[in-house]
Design an enzyme around this catalytic site. Structure first.
Site, mmCIF file in Angstrom:
data_model
loop_
_atom_site.group_PDB
_atom_site.id
_atom_site.type_symbol
_atom_site.label_atom_id
_atom_site.label_comp_id
_atom_site.label_asym_id
_atom_site.label_seq_id
_atom_site.Cartn_x
_atom_site.Cartn_y
_atom_site.Cartn_z
ATOM 1 C CG ASP A 67 98.010 -75.518 106.872
ATOM 2 O OD1 ASP A 67 98.384 -75.479 108.060
ATOM 3 O OD2 ASP A 67 98.109 -74.555 106.092
ATOM 4 N N GLY A 68 97.139 -79.989 105.946
ATOM 5 C CA GLY A 68 96.288 -81.124 105.598
ATOM 6 C C GLY A 68 96.135 -82.098 106.747
ATOM 7 C CB SER A 184 86.962 -69.598 99.372
ATOM 8 O OG SER A 184 86.160 -68.450 99.210
ATOM 9 C CG LEU A 185 92.641 -65.911 99.025
ATOM 10 C CD1 LEU A 185 91.914 -64.586 99.225
ATOM 11 C CD2 LEU A 185 93.807 -66.044 99.996
#
Length: 311
Positions: A67-68, A184-185
């Protein structure tokens, strides 16, 4: 597609080998693969290197890593509108589209045009200073946070011109819907469908009991004024770029003008990904005898274990 760019996280296991095999596979189908001069040299094929501008202007971009890697690719090519196909050689792979086991059928679909484009809202951040303004873009989030040994911050927040509150907290996260499944999660923010055009404001360890995350329309501006004399304060972008903030800095976050464009080959929904990926909690274990994918051109095999990294 006749001109496909490639970015790769060469620090990850199997990425170098996979990248070289993809190049051979695509070139055998008369597709030109565009790699930056620096990456081409690192792969041992400097003759294939081109200027980064050519990579950005490709018809599509392959992002090899986790993902990075996809986050970096999005910041690189989103202004040009170049669509990205994420190939997961990392760990969780929430944003990437395909696993290594699916590589060659996926490339064939890409060349046949059997895909759709999914647009993801990005964020634009501006740090306003008397001498100049510093700007950045993010796919996941823009975060203001204190240093390791700093006291709590006081962050004065406005939505457009309306005063919201002054947060006594360790920091604030402004995330896109895509970033709602990331930092955020973990800080207690809500899951938000990426189809929405909103921003999520999530405090980090607030020193009040009433403070809660807030969802803001994408057409508005979130303005954060930093009050932290003598404290170390950082602004981070997608957890990958950083800037030391000063007392009195003003950070403005808005929806970016251009979205990230992600290539989708499968029918997975956001909701199925939430169920499948987040349920794993990053704890997926490798099989004792992992399956392999086979390149039909070379018969070379790649095990599809998942090292614990997200880059």
């Amino acid at each position: 597609m006749q001109r496909i760019g490639m970015v790769a996280n060469l620090e990850k296991p199997r990425v170098r080998e996979t990248a070289l095999d993809i190049i051979n596979y695509l070139e055998s189908r008369n597709v030109r693969v565009l790699i930056s001069t620096r990456k081409a040299a690192a792969l041992g094929c400097p003759e294939k290197g081109v200027a980064e501008e050519e990579v950005i202007a490709a018809e599509g971009l392959l992002a090899l890593g986790g993902d990075g890697t996809l986050l970096r690719a999005a910041r690189l090519v989103a202004p040009a509108g170049t669509p990205i196909l994420g190939i997961n050689l990392g760990h969780l792979g929430f944003l990437t589209e395909i696993e290594l086991t699916e590589l060659y059928p996926a490339l064939d679909k890409l060349l046949a045009g059997a895909y759709r484009i999914e647009e993801r809202m990005m964020l634009r951040g501006t740090v306003q200073r008397p001498e100049k303004a510093l700007t950045c873009t993010a796919l996941n989030d823009i975060v203001v946070t204190k240093g390791a040994f700093s006291r709590m911050l006081r962050l004065e927040v406005y939505i457009d011109t309306a005063y919201l509150d002054t947060y006594p907290a360790d920091g604030l996260i402004v995330s896109s819907p895509t970033g709602s499944t990331a930092y955020s999660l973990s800080a207690g923010g809500p899951l938000v469908s990426p189809q929405l055009q909103v921003m999520i404001l999530t405090p980090i360890c607030p020193h009040t009991l009433y403070t809660r995350p807030l969802v803001v329309p994408g057409e508005q501006e979130i303005r954060v004024c930093v009050h932290a004399p003598g404290a170390e304060v950082m602004l981070t972008v997608d957890g990958q770029q950083g800037l030391h903030l000063r007392d009195g800095d003003v950070i403005r976050v808005t929806r970016a003008r251009t979205p990230a464009r992600l290539i989708r080959l499968q029918d997975n929904t956001f909701y199925s990904l939430v169920r499948e990926k987040l349920k794993e909690g990053g704890s997926r274990q490798d099989d004792e005898n992992p399956a392999a994918t086979v390149n039909p051109e070379t018969d070379s095999k790649y095990p599809h274990s998942h090292p614990g990294s997200t880059g």
